[in-house]
Design a protein around this motif. Sequence first.
Motif, PDB file in Angstrom:
ATOM      1  N   GLY A  28       0.790  -1.219   0.000  1.00  0.00           N
ATOM      2  CA  GLY A  28       0.000   0.000   0.000  1.00  0.00           C
ATOM      3  C   GLY A  28       0.826   1.274   0.000  1.00  0.00           C
ATOM      4  N   ALA A  29       2.141   1.164  -0.189  1.00  0.00           N
ATOM      5  CA  ALA A  29       3.015   2.331  -0.205  1.00  0.00           C
ATOM      6  C   ALA A  29       3.106   2.895  -1.619  1.00  0.00           C
ATOM      7  CB  ALA A  29       4.402   1.965   0.304  1.00  0.00           C
ATOM      8  N   GLU A  30       3.062   4.233  -1.712  1.00  0.00           N
ATOM      9  CA  GLU A  30       3.127   4.913  -3.003  1.00  0.00           C
ATOM     10  C   GLU A  30       4.006   6.157  -2.899  1.00  0.00           C
ATOM     11  OE1 GLU A  30      -1.228   4.270  -4.955  1.00  0.00           O
ATOM     12  OE2 GLU A  30      -1.061   5.823  -3.406  1.00  0.00           O
ATOM     13  N   LEU A  31       4.562   6.511  -4.028  1.00  0.00           N
ATOM     14  CA  LEU A  31       5.317   7.746  -4.185  1.00  0.00           C
ATOM     15  C   LEU A  31       4.500   8.660  -5.083  1.00  0.00           C
ATOM     16  CD1 LEU A  31       8.101   9.091  -3.625  1.00  0.00           C
ATOM     17  CD2 LEU A  31       8.860   8.084  -5.787  1.00  0.00           C
ATOM     18  N   CYS A  32       4.294   9.918  -4.658  1.00  0.00           N
ATOM     19  CA  CYS A  32       3.473  10.832  -5.443  1.00  0.00           C
ATOM     20  C   CYS A  32       3.971  12.266  -5.266  1.00  0.00           C
ATOM     21  CB  CYS A  32       2.015  10.725  -5.022  1.00  0.00           C
ATOM     22  SG  CYS A  32       1.782  11.037  -3.277  1.00  0.00           S
ATOM     23  N   PRO A  33       3.677  13.121  -6.236  1.00  0.00           N
ATOM     24  CA  PRO A  33       4.081  14.520  -6.097  1.00  0.00           C
ATOM     25  C   PRO A  33       3.309  15.189  -4.968  1.00  0.00           C
ATOM     26  CG  PRO A  33       2.820  14.192  -8.121  1.00  0.00           C
ATOM     27  CD  PRO A  33       2.982  12.856  -7.484  1.00  0.00           C
ATOM     28  N   LEU A  34       3.918  16.198  -4.386  1.00  0.00           N
ATOM     29  CA  LEU A  34       3.227  17.045  -3.407  1.00  0.00           C
ATOM     30  C   LEU A  34       3.073  18.420  -4.036  1.00  0.00           C
ATOM     31  CD1 LEU A  34       4.930  16.109  -0.021  1.00  0.00           C
ATOM     32  CD2 LEU A  34       2.654  15.483  -0.827  1.00  0.00           C
ATOM     33  N   GLU A  35       1.889  18.980  -3.909  1.00  0.00           N
ATOM     34  CA  GLU A  35       1.583  20.252  -4.537  1.00  0.00           C
ATOM     35  C   GLU A  35       1.059  21.239  -3.497  1.00  0.00           C
ATOM     36  OE1 GLU A  35      -0.992  19.447  -7.852  1.00  0.00           O
ATOM     37  OE2 GLU A  35       0.371  17.930  -8.655  1.00  0.00           O
ATOM     38  N   GLY A  54       5.819  12.937  -2.025  1.00  0.00           N
ATOM     39  CA  GLY A  54       5.316  12.373  -0.782  1.00  0.00           C
ATOM     40  C   GLY A  54       5.368  10.860  -0.820  1.00  0.00           C
ATOM     41  N   ILE A  55       5.537  10.276   0.337  1.00  0.00           N
ATOM     42  CA  ILE A  55       5.424   8.827   0.508  1.00  0.00           C
ATOM     43  C   ILE A  55       4.112   8.598   1.247  1.00  0.00           C
ATOM     44  CG2 ILE A  55       6.397   6.748   1.539  1.00  0.00           C
ATOM     45  CD1 ILE A  55       9.143   8.202   1.466  1.00  0.00           C
ATOM     46  N   ARG A  56       3.237   7.854   0.626  1.00  0.00           N
ATOM     47  CA  ARG A  56       1.941   7.548   1.237  1.00  0.00           C
ATOM     48  C   ARG A  56       1.889   6.061   1.580  1.00  0.00           C
ATOM     49  NH1 ARG A  56      -1.374  11.716   0.794  1.00  0.00           N
ATOM     50  NH2 ARG A  56      -0.915  13.273  -0.800  1.00  0.00           N
ATOM     51  N   SER A  87       8.556  11.945   3.023  1.00  0.00           N
ATOM     52  CA  SER A  87       8.867  12.634   1.769  1.00  0.00           C
ATOM     53  C   SER A  87      10.282  12.329   1.321  1.00  0.00           C
ATOM     54  CB  SER A  87       8.724  14.146   1.935  1.00  0.00           C
ATOM     55  OG  SER A  87       7.380  14.505   2.077  1.00  0.00           O
ATOM     56  N   VAL A  88      10.471  12.418   0.032  1.00  0.00           N
ATOM     57  CA  VAL A  88      11.798  12.375  -0.582  1.00  0.00           C
ATOM     58  C   VAL A  88      11.853  13.541  -1.548  1.00  0.00           C
ATOM     59  CG1 VAL A  88      12.227   9.897  -0.322  1.00  0.00           C
ATOM     60  CG2 VAL A  88      11.026  10.721  -2.330  1.00  0.00           C
ATOM     61  N   LEU A  89      13.031  14.089  -1.696  1.00  0.00           N
ATOM     62  CA  LEU A  89      13.143  15.248  -2.559  1.00  0.00           C
ATOM     63  C   LEU A  89      14.518  15.299  -3.199  1.00  0.00           C
ATOM     64  CD1 LEU A  89      15.058  17.462  -0.870  1.00  0.00           C
ATOM     65  CD2 LEU A  89      12.947  17.761   0.389  1.00  0.00           C
TER      66      LEU A  89
END
Length: 185
Positions: free
Chosen positions: A10-17, A71-73, A81-83
Motif C-alpha cells: 500500500g506504499a506509493e510515491l506521489c508529487p506534493l503540490e 510524498g510517501i503515502r 517525503s523524498v526530494l
Amino acid sequence: MFAVSLGDDGAELCPLEVWQAEELLAHMDRARELVDAWIPLAASVTDLDSARALLQRYAEKQAADTGRLYGIRLDGVLVGSVLFRIFDAESGNCEIGVWLEPAAQGRGLITRAAERLIDWAVQMRGMHRVEWVASAANTRSIAVAKRLGMTRDGVMRQHYLHRGVRHDTEIWSVLAPEWRARSGR
C-alpha cells in the motif's frame, strides 16, 4: 494526480503540490520530533502559511528543473517525503533528501522511494552523481545510504549548526555507472 507503487504493502510515491499544504502540515506535526533532531525543515514548517511556502518553493524548483518534492503515502496517508534538494541537470549532479514520521519507520519506505528517485535521475535524466548528505550521528540515514550502494566520500567536520550543536556532515554518493551495475541496467 498520479502515484507510483513502492510495493504491495500500500506504499506509493506521489508529487506534493501547494494545495496539499494542510496535509503536509499534519504530517510534519506527526514527524516533527524525529525530523527536527537532524534537519531544520521541521522548524520551518509550523503553520499553514509555512507549509504552503515550502510546497510553492518546490513547485518553483520543479518548474525551473532545479529540485522536486514527492510524498510517501502508506494506505493513502502521507507518512514521509523524498526530494531532490539540489538538481543540476547541466552538471549531472543532484542531492536527495528524505524524512519519515515515526509510525512508518522500519518498512523500507525511504530506501524504496530513494531507489525510485535515483533510478529516474540516472536512467531518465542522465544524472551522473547522486549525493546523500546526513549528520554523522544520524545512523538510520547513513544505513539507507549504504543500502542504496552509495560510497562514503567524506566528512565535513562541524559543518552545520542545528539547535545549538555543531554537526559533522557525511557525504555519500553513487555514480551513474555504479547505479546501472547495481540495478542491472
